[in-house]
Scaffold this motif. Structure first.
Motif, PDB file in Angstrom:
ATOM      1  N   ARG A  40       0.867  -1.185   0.000  1.00  0.00           N
ATOM      2  CA  ARG A  40       0.000   0.000   0.000  1.00  0.00           C
ATOM      3  C   ARG A  40       0.901   1.231   0.000  1.00  0.00           C
ATOM      4  NH1 ARG A  40      -5.313  -1.183   2.489  1.00  0.00           N
ATOM      5  NH2 ARG A  40      -5.396  -2.056   0.384  1.00  0.00           N
ATOM      6  N   VAL A  41       1.008   1.856  -1.158  1.00  0.00           N
ATOM      7  CA  VAL A  41       1.953   2.963  -1.353  1.00  0.00           C
ATOM      8  C   VAL A  41       1.331   4.287  -0.917  1.00  0.00           C
ATOM      9  CG1 VAL A  41       3.493   4.091  -2.979  1.00  0.00           C
ATOM     10  CG2 VAL A  41       2.910   1.687  -3.316  1.00  0.00           C
ATOM     11  N   LEU A  42       0.115   4.530  -1.360  1.00  0.00           N
ATOM     12  CA  LEU A  42      -0.609   5.735  -0.945  1.00  0.00           C
ATOM     13  C   LEU A  42      -1.609   5.302   0.116  1.00  0.00           C
ATOM     14  CD1 LEU A  42      -2.334   8.319  -3.367  1.00  0.00           C
ATOM     15  CD2 LEU A  42      -2.875   8.035  -0.963  1.00  0.00           C
ATOM     16  N   GLN A  43      -1.359   5.717   1.354  1.00  0.00           N
ATOM     17  CA  GLN A  43      -2.213   5.341   2.469  1.00  0.00           C
ATOM     18  C   GLN A  43      -3.087   6.516   2.906  1.00  0.00           C
ATOM     19  OE1 GLN A  43      -0.018   2.834   5.468  1.00  0.00           O
ATOM     20  NE2 GLN A  43       1.726   3.703   4.375  1.00  0.00           N
ATOM     21  N   ALA A  58       0.274  -1.564  -5.035  1.00  0.00           N
ATOM     22  CA  ALA A  58       1.087  -2.265  -6.020  1.00  0.00           C
ATOM     23  C   ALA A  58       1.153  -3.730  -5.626  1.00  0.00           C
ATOM     24  CB  ALA A  58       2.492  -1.664  -6.071  1.00  0.00           C
ATOM     25  N   PHE A  59       0.907  -4.609  -6.575  1.00  0.00           N
ATOM     26  CA  PHE A  59       1.005  -6.042  -6.289  1.00  0.00           C
ATOM     27  C   PHE A  59       1.842  -6.701  -7.375  1.00  0.00           C
ATOM     28  CE2 PHE A  59      -2.986  -5.154  -8.478  1.00  0.00           C
ATOM     29  CZ  PHE A  59      -2.977  -6.041  -9.546  1.00  0.00           C
ATOM     30  N   LEU A 128       3.365 -15.070 -13.189  1.00  0.00           N
ATOM     31  CA  LEU A 128       3.450 -13.735 -12.604  1.00  0.00           C
ATOM     32  C   LEU A 128       2.116 -13.002 -12.658  1.00  0.00           C
ATOM     33  CD1 LEU A 128       5.175 -11.378 -11.469  1.00  0.00           C
ATOM     34  CD2 LEU A 128       5.649 -10.738 -13.849  1.00  0.00           C
ATOM     35  N   MET A 129       1.731 -12.434 -11.528  1.00  0.00           N
ATOM     36  CA  MET A 129       0.582 -11.531 -11.454  1.00  0.00           C
ATOM     37  C   MET A 129       1.117 -10.195 -10.942  1.00  0.00           C
ATOM     38  SD  MET A 129      -2.895 -11.269 -11.632  1.00  0.00           S
ATOM     39  CE  MET A 129      -3.667 -12.846 -11.259  1.00  0.00           C
ATOM     40  N   GLU A 130       0.990  -9.152 -11.749  1.00  0.00           N
ATOM     41  CA  GLU A 130       1.557  -7.854 -11.369  1.00  0.00           C
ATOM     42  C   GLU A 130       0.651  -6.731 -11.851  1.00  0.00           C
ATOM     43  OE1 GLU A 130       5.716  -5.264 -11.773  1.00  0.00           O
ATOM     44  OE2 GLU A 130       5.328  -6.928 -13.149  1.00  0.00           O
ATOM     45  N   GLY A 131       0.490  -5.711 -11.005  1.00  0.00           N
ATOM     46  CA  GLY A 131      -0.311  -4.566 -11.418  1.00  0.00           C
ATOM     47  C   GLY A 131      -0.505  -3.574 -10.294  1.00  0.00           C
ATOM     48  N   PHE A 132      -1.463  -2.688 -10.498  1.00  0.00           N
ATOM     49  CA  PHE A 132      -1.720  -1.595  -9.573  1.00  0.00           C
ATOM     50  C   PHE A 132      -3.219  -1.347  -9.474  1.00  0.00           C
ATOM     51  CE2 PHE A 132       2.140  -0.933 -11.997  1.00  0.00           C
ATOM     52  CZ  PHE A 132       3.092  -0.803 -11.000  1.00  0.00           C
ATOM     53  N   ASP A 209      -1.124  23.796  -9.683  1.00  0.00           N
ATOM     54  CA  ASP A 209      -1.955  23.466  -8.524  1.00  0.00           C
ATOM     55  C   ASP A 209      -2.365  21.994  -8.466  1.00  0.00           C
ATOM     56  OD1 ASP A 209      -3.593  23.644 -10.754  1.00  0.00           O
ATOM     57  OD2 ASP A 209      -5.302  24.454  -9.629  1.00  0.00           O
ATOM     58  N   HIS A 210      -1.901  21.180  -9.406  1.00  0.00           N
ATOM     59  CA  HIS A 210      -2.248  19.763  -9.389  1.00  0.00           C
ATOM     60  C   HIS A 210      -1.264  18.999  -8.505  1.00  0.00           C
ATOM     61  CE1 HIS A 210      -4.905  19.413 -13.239  1.00  0.00           C
ATOM     62  NE2 HIS A 210      -5.146  20.516 -12.561  1.00  0.00           N
ATOM     63  N   ASN A 211      -1.797  18.075  -7.698  1.00  0.00           N
ATOM     64  CA  ASN A 211      -0.934  17.189  -6.925  1.00  0.00           C
ATOM     65  C   ASN A 211      -0.429  16.073  -7.830  1.00  0.00           C
ATOM     66  OD1 ASN A 211      -1.206  18.569  -4.440  1.00  0.00           O
ATOM     67  ND2 ASN A 211      -3.179  17.573  -4.073  1.00  0.00           N
ATOM     68  N   ALA A 212       0.806  15.610  -7.554  1.00  0.00           N
ATOM     69  CA  ALA A 212       1.411  14.630  -8.459  1.00  0.00           C
ATOM     70  C   ALA A 212       2.341  13.689  -7.705  1.00  0.00           C
ATOM     71  CB  ALA A 212       2.177  15.341  -9.574  1.00  0.00           C
ATOM     72  N   LEU A 213       2.442  12.466  -8.227  1.00  0.00           N
ATOM     73  CA  LEU A 213       3.342  11.459  -7.668  1.00  0.00           C
ATOM     74  C   LEU A 213       3.981  10.677  -8.802  1.00  0.00           C
ATOM     75  CD1 LEU A 213       2.083   8.255  -7.770  1.00  0.00           C
ATOM     76  CD2 LEU A 213       0.370   9.385  -6.342  1.00  0.00           C
ATOM     77  N   VAL A 214       5.133  10.091  -8.499  1.00  0.00           N
ATOM     78  CA  VAL A 214       5.820   9.178  -9.412  1.00  0.00           C
ATOM     79  C   VAL A 214       6.104   7.893  -8.645  1.00  0.00           C
ATOM     80  CG1 VAL A 214       7.891   8.758 -10.781  1.00  0.00           C
ATOM     81  CG2 VAL A 214       6.861  11.045 -10.760  1.00  0.00           C
ATOM     82  N   TYR A 215       5.634   6.753  -9.160  1.00  0.00           N
ATOM     83  CA  TYR A 215       5.934   5.459  -8.537  1.00  0.00           C
ATOM     84  C   TYR A 215       6.840   4.675  -9.477  1.00  0.00           C
ATOM     85  CZ  TYR A 215       5.618   0.929  -6.310  1.00  0.00           C
ATOM     86  OH  TYR A 215       5.950  -0.253  -5.690  1.00  0.00           O
ATOM     87  N   VAL A 216       8.064   4.369  -9.023  1.00  0.00           N
ATOM     88  CA  VAL A 216       9.047   3.652  -9.827  1.00  0.00           C
ATOM     89  C   VAL A 216       8.911   2.149  -9.567  1.00  0.00           C
ATOM     90  CG1 VAL A 216      11.502   3.377 -10.342  1.00  0.00           C
ATOM     91  CG2 VAL A 216      10.608   5.637  -9.699  1.00  0.00           C
ATOM     92  N   PHE A 217       8.753   1.350 -10.619  1.00  0.00           N
ATOM     93  CA  PHE A 217       8.626  -0.092 -10.416  1.00  0.00           C
ATOM     94  C   PHE A 217       9.603  -0.922 -11.242  1.00  0.00           C
ATOM     95  CE2 PHE A 217       5.536   1.012 -13.658  1.00  0.00           C
ATOM     96  CZ  PHE A 217       5.490  -0.063 -14.538  1.00  0.00           C
TER      97      PHE A 217
END
Length: 298
Positions: A40-43, A58-59, A128-132, A209-217
């Motif tokens: 759980r990346v964004l809690q 992310a799983f 493999l099972m992978e996704g978001f 004014d936009h909130n933003a994130l980057v998740y590296v996988f």
């Protein structure tokens, strides 16, 4: 990453004043559904900071015991879920009669609205099972709207390659003149899957004014002089005067880096959450629980 339009070649959009990083988040290992292991990346404590986003999971595992139970019937009300499969097969069904098979590279976009009950169950016994899964809030005026569903196959997701070698899938929003598979008026979500060869750069304009994130996988990325390791989320700073973000893959990476860039316009509305229900007031949450217990949800 397959390219739906292999001949597309687009210049990099200019970003004059790129954003820095607010902080980097590792996420928390947990399980959900019938024992599915995930990060759980964004809690919940980050919901206000990353408004309009509520959660990012992310799983990824090649051990069937980590995912085979899937997510049996469970309710939702008041927000949207976006499930993006990198690898594997997942069957979706809901109480509104929708059903779809989510496969490699595909997206399921579901607007729970006033409520439905759905399930997400693997259609594979090994591999493999992978996704978001991303949760996107709905504005107060739309929380009780009619539920909506779209199963987006991989070939339907627009893709392009920049002159610098970045390969980009545009799930939502727009990038470099390419319209994504989904648009939303109020939250204006941007959802990009970006693949960067070693030392390559990619610039994406973002409203200040936009909130933003980057998740590296895959591998690692550099943003404003800071390295983001794999399986980490960088929350981008809302720097005054900034006009976007610049991502650069490490020169020493052994393979292409890959990351999600997610941004949106904050709703700036109260958030009341109880498990799978996200409303604006405690009274609305109590009503959601009552409706579910009395079979009125979905």
């Amino acid at each position: 990453m397959t390219n739906a339009n292999p001949h597309a070649n687009h210049p990099t959009d200019p970003v004059a004043t790129p954003r820095g990083i607010d902080h980097i988040v590792a996420g928390v290992s947990t399980s959900d559904g019938d024992g599915v292991k995930l990060t759980r990346v964004l809690q919940q404590p980050l919901q206000k900071r990353l408004d309009p986003y509520l959660m990012l999971d992310a799983f990824g595992s090649d051990n069937p015991g980590d995912y085979i139970g899937g997510f049996p019937n469970h309710p939702h009300r008041g927000f949207e879920t976006v499930t993006y499969m990198i690898a594997g097969r997942m069957r979706h069904r809901d109480s509104a009669g929708h059903e779809g098979l989510l496969e490699n590279g595909g997206v399921q976009w579901m607007t729970a609205g006033r409520g439905l009950v759905h399930s997400e169950l693997p259609e594979q016994e090994e591999g493999l099972m992978e996704g978001f899964q991303l949760w996107l809030n709905l504005p107060a005026k739309d929380k009780m709207r009619e539920p909506w569903y779209r199963d987006i196959q991989s070939a339907e997701i627009p893709e392009f390659t920049t002159t610098g070698g970045a390969r980009v899938r545009v799930i939502a929003g727009a990038s470099h003149g390419i319209e994504g598979a989904v648009r939303r008026e109020h939250t204006e979500p941007l959802y990009l899957d970006i693949e960067l060869p070693p030392n390559a750069e990619f610039a994406q304009p973002l409203p200040q004014d936009h909130n933003a994130l980057v998740y590296v996988f895959r591998e690692s990325l550099w943003i404003a002089g800071s390295e983001i390791p794999t399986r980490r989320m960088a929350i981008l700073a809302n720097d005054p005067g900034s006009d976007g973000v610049v991502l650069r893959a490490g020169a020493t990476n052994h393979s292409p880096a890959r990351a999600l860039l997610i941004a949106g316009r904050p709703l700036n509305e109260p958030i009341a959450q109880y498990g799978p229900f996200v409303m604006n007031t405690p009274e609305q949450i109590r009503q959601a629980v009552h409706d579910f217990q009395n079979g009125k949800l979905g």
